[in-house]
Design a protein around this motif. Structure first.
Motif, mmCIF file in Angstrom:
data_model
loop_
_atom_site.group_PDB
_atom_site.id
_atom_site.type_symbol
_atom_site.label_atom_id
_atom_site.label_comp_id
_atom_site.label_asym_id
_atom_site.label_seq_id
_atom_site.Cartn_x
_atom_site.Cartn_y
_atom_site.Cartn_z
ATOM 1 N N LEU A 92 -21.808 -3.900 -84.050
ATOM 2 C CA LEU A 92 -20.541 -3.355 -83.571
ATOM 3 C C LEU A 92 -19.521 -4.478 -83.363
ATOM 4 O O LEU A 92 -18.343 -4.333 -83.729
ATOM 5 C CB LEU A 92 -20.756 -2.570 -82.275
ATOM 6 C CG LEU A 92 -19.537 -1.882 -81.673
ATOM 7 C CD1 LEU A 92 -18.870 -0.942 -82.680
ATOM 8 C CD2 LEU A 92 -19.947 -1.103 -80.422
ATOM 9 N N ALA A 93 -19.960 -5.595 -82.831
ATOM 10 C CA ALA A 93 -19.065 -6.746 -82.648
ATOM 11 C C ALA A 93 -18.508 -7.202 -83.991
ATOM 12 O O ALA A 93 -17.312 -7.507 -84.114
ATOM 13 C CB ALA A 93 -19.811 -7.891 -81.963
ATOM 14 N N ALA A 94 -19.367 -7.239 -85.009
ATOM 15 C CA ALA A 94 -18.924 -7.666 -86.340
ATOM 16 C C ALA A 94 -17.869 -6.707 -86.901
ATOM 17 O O ALA A 94 -16.897 -7.150 -87.527
ATOM 18 C CB ALA A 94 -20.122 -7.753 -87.283
ATOM 19 N N ILE A 95 -18.035 -5.425 -86.663
ATOM 20 C CA ILE A 95 -17.032 -4.442 -87.118
ATOM 21 C C ILE A 95 -15.705 -4.696 -86.410
ATOM 22 O O ILE A 95 -14.648 -4.718 -87.038
ATOM 23 C CB ILE A 95 -17.512 -3.001 -86.874
ATOM 24 C CG1 ILE A 95 -18.693 -2.672 -87.780
ATOM 25 C CG2 ILE A 95 -16.368 -2.006 -87.096
ATOM 26 C CD1 ILE A 95 -19.392 -1.366 -87.440
ATOM 27 N N HIS A 96 -15.773 -4.895 -85.094
ATOM 28 C CA HIS A 96 -14.538 -5.157 -84.337
ATOM 29 C C HIS A 96 -13.860 -6.445 -84.806
ATOM 30 O O HIS A 96 -12.635 -6.496 -84.908
ATOM 31 C CB HIS A 96 -14.823 -5.192 -82.838
ATOM 32 C CG HIS A 96 -15.124 -3.854 -82.240
ATOM 33 N ND1 HIS A 96 -14.397 -2.716 -82.526
ATOM 34 C CD2 HIS A 96 -16.083 -3.454 -81.364
ATOM 35 C CE1 HIS A 96 -14.889 -1.692 -81.861
ATOM 36 N NE2 HIS A 96 -15.919 -2.115 -81.147
ATOM 37 N N GLU A 97 -14.644 -7.460 -85.105
ATOM 38 C CA GLU A 97 -14.064 -8.699 -85.625
ATOM 39 C C GLU A 97 -13.393 -8.454 -86.973
ATOM 40 O O GLU A 97 -12.287 -8.933 -87.221
ATOM 41 C CB GLU A 97 -15.144 -9.782 -85.765
ATOM 42 C CG GLU A 97 -15.569 -10.385 -84.449
ATOM 43 C CD GLU A 97 -16.671 -11.428 -84.618
ATOM 44 O OE1 GLU A 97 -17.043 -11.747 -85.765
ATOM 45 O OE2 GLU A 97 -17.163 -11.910 -83.586
ATOM 46 N N GLN A 98 -14.065 -7.698 -87.832
ATOM 47 C CA GLN A 98 -13.524 -7.378 -89.159
ATOM 48 C C GLN A 98 -12.195 -6.629 -89.044
ATOM 49 O O GLN A 98 -11.301 -6.804 -89.865
ATOM 50 C CB GLN A 98 -14.546 -6.526 -89.930
ATOM 51 C CG GLN A 98 -14.149 -6.207 -91.351
ATOM 52 C CD GLN A 98 -15.243 -5.393 -92.057
ATOM 53 O OE1 GLN A 98 -16.375 -5.318 -91.625
ATOM 54 N NE2 GLN A 98 -14.865 -4.774 -93.155
ATOM 55 N N CYS A 99 -12.058 -5.834 -87.990
ATOM 56 C CA CYS A 99 -10.832 -5.053 -87.777
ATOM 57 C C CYS A 99 -9.853 -5.773 -86.845
ATOM 58 O O CYS A 99 -8.885 -5.164 -86.377
ATOM 59 C CB CYS A 99 -11.188 -3.686 -87.196
ATOM 60 S SG CYS A 99 -12.170 -2.660 -88.310
ATOM 61 N N ALA A 100 -10.112 -7.039 -86.562
ATOM 62 C CA ALA A 100 -9.257 -7.878 -85.708
ATOM 63 C C ALA A 100 -9.110 -7.318 -84.294
ATOM 64 O O ALA A 100 -8.065 -7.436 -83.666
ATOM 65 C CB ALA A 100 -7.888 -8.098 -86.356
ATOM 66 N N ARG A 101 -10.177 -6.723 -83.793
ATOM 67 C CA ARG A 101 -10.198 -6.215 -82.413
ATOM 68 C C ARG A 101 -11.057 -7.184 -81.589
ATOM 69 O O ARG A 101 -12.198 -6.890 -81.248
ATOM 70 C CB ARG A 101 -10.746 -4.788 -82.384
ATOM 71 C CG ARG A 101 -9.880 -3.806 -83.159
ATOM 72 C CD ARG A 101 -10.344 -2.369 -83.059
ATOM 73 N NE ARG A 101 -11.610 -2.117 -83.697
ATOM 74 C CZ ARG A 101 -11.833 -1.179 -84.619
ATOM 75 N NH1 ARG A 101 -10.850 -0.387 -85.000
ATOM 76 N NH2 ARG A 101 -13.023 -1.014 -85.142
#
Length: 172
Positions: free
Chosen positions: A139-148
């Protein structure tokens, strides 16, 4: 023997899908008929009924994955595939094949927000710390990918809450 080409029989079975007491049996018969006739929308509806009426988690995951695969490969309906596969993963978060397939469907459809929601739900609900860690990191990786960045940081904090010496979370 049921003749899959006999329209009257099919119509009668389809009528039974609305009766709670026999809908699972009717859906089980119709599944094979729809598959042989390549009636994919009807097959998916039948699989959905079967998934809702079974008490067996393994069978439910199998049916949901078949729904997702049919939606993706036979109908090209990626949102429908993502939805069914998400339900399968929530049912059994430890099944890596289900997760990998879901990520593939998400990659094709761009449904990262849906994937984030599913991973968040799983991370918050599993009791296995190793599995929870895995989903928090994903989930952290997804948020990083989306600049969150703030949301990613919250996920890493959750990992550190599970293990304050987690090297990957500390480095992030």
């Amino acid at each position: 023997y049921i003749d899959p080409e006999h329209e009257g029989t099919r119509n009668a079975l389809e009528g039974l899908l609305t009766h709670a007491t026999v809908r699972a049996e009717a859906a089980g018969i119709l599944e094979a008929i729809y598959e042989s006739r390549e009636e994919w929308d009807k097959l998916i509806s039948t699989l959905e009924i079967l998934s809702m009426t079974t008490d067996e988690s393994v069978r439910r995951v199998e049916l949901l994955r078949k729904m997702a695969m049919t939606a993706a490969t036979r109908l090209g309906q990626m949102p429908r595939a993502v939805e069914a596969q998400s339900k399968a993963l929530i049912e059994d978060p430890a099944q890596a094949d289900t997760r990998i397939e879901l990520e593939g469907y998400v990659e094709q459809s761009g449904a990262l927000d849906k994937l984030a929601a599913v991973y968040g739900e799983i991370a918050n609900s599993v009791t296995d710390a190793v599995l929870a860690r895995d989903y928090w990191l994903r989930l952290a990786a997804i948020h990083e990918q989306c600049a969150r960045v703030e949301l990613a940081a919250e996920c890493y904090e959750k990992v550190l809450g599970l293990d304050s010496s987690d090297v990957e979370a500390l480095e992030a």
